[in-house]
Motif scaffolding. Sequence first.
Motif, short mmCIF file in Angstrom:
data_model
loop_
_atom_site.label_atom_id
_atom_site.label_comp_id
_atom_site.label_asym_id
_atom_site.label_seq_id
_atom_site.Cartn_x
_atom_site.Cartn_y
_atom_site.Cartn_z
N SER A 81 -9.95 -4.01 5.92
CA SER A 81 -10.17 -2.81 5.11
C SER A 81 -8.87 -2.01 5.02
N VAL A 82 -8.84 -1.08 4.06
CA VAL A 82 -7.70 -0.18 3.91
C VAL A 82 -8.04 1.12 4.63
N GLU A 83 -7.19 1.52 5.57
CA GLU A 83 -7.44 2.71 6.39
C GLU A 83 -6.24 3.65 6.35
N PRO A 84 -6.45 4.91 6.78
CA PRO A 84 -5.32 5.85 6.84
C PRO A 84 -4.25 5.35 7.81
N LYS A 85 -3.02 5.78 7.61
CA LYS A 85 -1.90 5.36 8.44
C LYS A 85 -2.21 5.61 9.92
N THR B 286 0.51 -5.76 9.14
CA THR B 286 1.65 -5.30 8.35
C THR B 286 2.46 -6.49 7.88
N GLU B 287 3.39 -6.25 6.95
CA GLU B 287 4.26 -7.31 6.46
C GLU B 287 5.12 -7.88 7.59
N ALA B 288 5.41 -7.03 8.59
CA ALA B 288 6.22 -7.49 9.71
C ALA B 288 5.48 -8.53 10.55
N ASP B 289 4.14 -8.59 10.39
CA ASP B 289 3.34 -9.53 11.17
C ASP B 289 3.11 -10.84 10.45
N ARG B 290 3.99 -11.17 9.49
CA ARG B 290 3.79 -12.39 8.73
C ARG B 290 4.23 -13.60 9.54
N LYS B 291 3.54 -13.79 10.63
CA LYS B 291 3.75 -14.96 11.48
C LYS B 291 2.48 -15.15 12.31
N LEU B 292 2.33 -16.32 12.85
CA LEU B 292 1.15 -16.63 13.66
C LEU B 292 1.20 -15.81 14.94
N LEU C 288 0.84 -1.20 0.00
CA LEU C 288 0.00 0.00 0.00
C LEU C 288 0.88 1.25 0.00
N PRO C 289 0.30 2.40 -0.37
CA PRO C 289 1.05 3.66 -0.21
C PRO C 289 1.44 3.87 1.25
N ASP C 290 2.45 4.70 1.49
CA ASP C 290 2.96 4.90 2.84
C ASP C 290 1.92 5.47 3.80
N ASP C 291 0.89 6.13 3.26
CA ASP C 291 -0.11 6.75 4.13
C ASP C 291 -1.33 5.87 4.37
#
Length: 268
Positions: free
Chosen positions: A243-247, A222-228, A199-202
Amino acid sequence: MNVNEQITTFLKSNLLDKYLIGQTTASETEEVEHYINTYPEVKKVYEKLQDKLELSAQINAVNAPKNALDNILNTLEEDTPVVPMQPNKPKRKWFSLAIAASVAALLFAGSSAYLFVQNSNLSNENQVIVDEIFDLRSDIAKNNSRLTDVLEQFKQLNNPETEKYVLKGNRSAKDLKTVAYINPKEKKSMIDVVSLPQLPDDQVYQIWADIQGKMVSLGILTEADRKLQEIPYTEDALGLSISVEPKGGSLERSSDTPVAEISLKLND
């Protein structure tokens, strides 16, 4: 004082160093040998210090020249006139004794300085070894904690009461895929973030639980949460959506059309 504190206090006391160079009293020797024979950590430190002391002694050992004694005696004979011994003038005897005493004092001073330097180096190395041992124990404790968490998660995944729900993205996020694991009996929820389109940074992805038409936030993905990982368990949830929300996330879902959603059938 627990065992770890006793070992630390002992290693910092420098008794091992004194024991290695034969400077301990009878009671100190008994204490050192008790620690060496009782605690593997202390024995390991002792053996390592012993090896380093032997190596240092070999490196710093200097053999005296073969003819050193003969050269000294010849020099004394050539430079010192022979004076008949007189009962009332024993100066030559005392002069020779003074020279011998000076040489002995110099040798003793040199040996003391060498031992002092070696003792300081051994003390520093001793402290480094102690720090390494406790760092290792800390790493082991952390790994054991992680292993416990993984085993607990594995137990939950294999629990017959745990339901699995796969959330796939719609046309707006084709590559999105997450898997939710919900156990209503244990009241636990976990989510595995498999893939998230960039997604865009915002903007961020946010997951929601539908409780009788009200959307309750379960957190940002987030991508950092790619774990159980665990997410809040929501009683009587009818569905999950992303859903896609503001940063930073939103208190309310900003879109009526989420990028992924699924119905839950926990009461069936």
